[in-house]
Write a protein that holds these residues in place. Structure first.
Motif, short mmCIF file in Angstrom:
data_model
loop_
_atom_site.label_atom_id
_atom_site.label_comp_id
_atom_site.label_asym_id
_atom_site.label_seq_id
_atom_site.Cartn_x
_atom_site.Cartn_y
_atom_site.Cartn_z
N ASP A 198 12.29 120.94 7.67
CA ASP A 198 11.78 120.54 6.37
C ASP A 198 10.44 121.19 6.03
O ASP A 198 9.90 120.98 4.94
CB ASP A 198 11.63 119.02 6.30
CG ASP A 198 12.96 118.30 6.43
OD1 ASP A 198 13.94 118.78 5.83
OD2 ASP A 198 13.01 117.27 7.14
N ALA A 215 12.04 118.19 12.93
CA ALA A 215 11.41 118.05 11.62
C ALA A 215 10.99 119.39 11.03
O ALA A 215 10.72 119.48 9.81
CB ALA A 215 10.20 117.13 11.72
N ASN A 265 16.35 126.18 5.39
CA ASN A 265 17.11 127.09 4.55
C ASN A 265 17.04 128.52 5.08
O ASN A 265 18.02 129.27 5.02
CB ASN A 265 16.58 127.06 3.11
CG ASN A 265 16.76 125.72 2.45
OD1 ASN A 265 15.79 125.03 2.15
ND2 ASN A 265 18.00 125.31 2.24
N ALA A 289 12.59 125.54 2.27
CA ALA A 289 12.31 124.92 3.57
C ALA A 289 12.72 125.88 4.69
O ALA A 289 13.58 126.74 4.51
CB ALA A 289 13.09 123.62 3.70
#
Length: 230
Positions: A79, A76, A93, A90
């Motif tokens: 994110d 997770a 990225n 995020a």
């Protein structure tokens, strides 16, 4: 040996790439502040005095620590909001950008040394993603396509892909074009490394590793003006 980065030899280029990973180790995604660049700078400075064996050991230590940290993270985290080199995004990225950077820096070092490195697989796909998503900017600002023009790009080799750009007031990626102004064809390495300003367009044109069909003048202009980062 001189790397493809003008200011760095191969050792310094690798020290830069690995130094960033050293700085990222232990850094939690932060939506306001990037990691401490001084850590990367210190790693590069220390590397200058290392002999080959010590440098190999230092690279291995940083790599092992960073991989262990990444493998221990909950999925997770991709994110999680984070500052990145291109602004707030995020953390996932940010990791994608790191894959791109490492893919390019690997070739910054390998190509001058005459070492063949594979151009396929998920890392090549991700490196190509970074260029692909910037093609509107490249086509509009770097190549200078005019309103009503379009281009198709055919990437061959390890990460084959076809994509299209059209200018309708502004250059942007589109799903398809019926009759592109020109079609540009290049192998994966050539396309990405030209987009990063790392290799000489003329050398790759002469080698037949980038070519074009359709409007000759615009095709040649595109082949020589793909660079969007360095």
């Amino acid at each position: 040996v001189q790397s493809l980065c003008p200011e760095w030899d191969v050792k310094a280029c690798l020290a830069h790439a690995v130094g960033i990973e050293a700085a990222l180790t232990g850094w939690a995604p932060d939506p306001e502040n990037l990691f401490d660049f001084a850590i990367a700078g210190a790693f590069m400075q220390d590397a200058e005095a290392m002999d080959a064996a010590a440098f190999r050991a230092a690279v291995a230590d940083v790599t092992a620590a960073r991989l262990a940290e990444l493998e221990a993270m909950d999925a997770a985290i991709v994110d999680a909001p984070s500052m990145t080199p291109v602004g707030p995004q995020a953390y996932g990225n940010f990791l994608q950008i790191r894959v791109f950077d490492m893919w390019v820096h690997t070739r910054d070092c390998a190509l001058p040394l005459g070492i063949d490195v594979p151009d396929g697989g998920p890392t090549a796909e991700q490196a190509l993603n970074e260029v692909h998503r910037s093609m509107g900017y490249i086509a509009g600002k770097k190549i200078g396509l005019e309103d009503g023009m379009s281009m198709t790009v055919e990437v061959t080799g390890g990460a084959p892909r076809v994509f299209h750009v059209a200018v309708d007031g502004r250059a942007g990626l589109v799903h398809s074009v019926d009759d592109p102004t020109f079609t540009l064809t290049a192998d994966t390495e050539t396309f990405i490394m030209l987009a990063c300003g790392r290799v000489d367009p003329q050398e790759r044109i002469d080698a037949g590793r980038i070519s074009w069909s359709g409007d000759d003048a615009w095709g040649e202009k595109a082949a020589r003006n793909l660079r969007f980062t360095m």
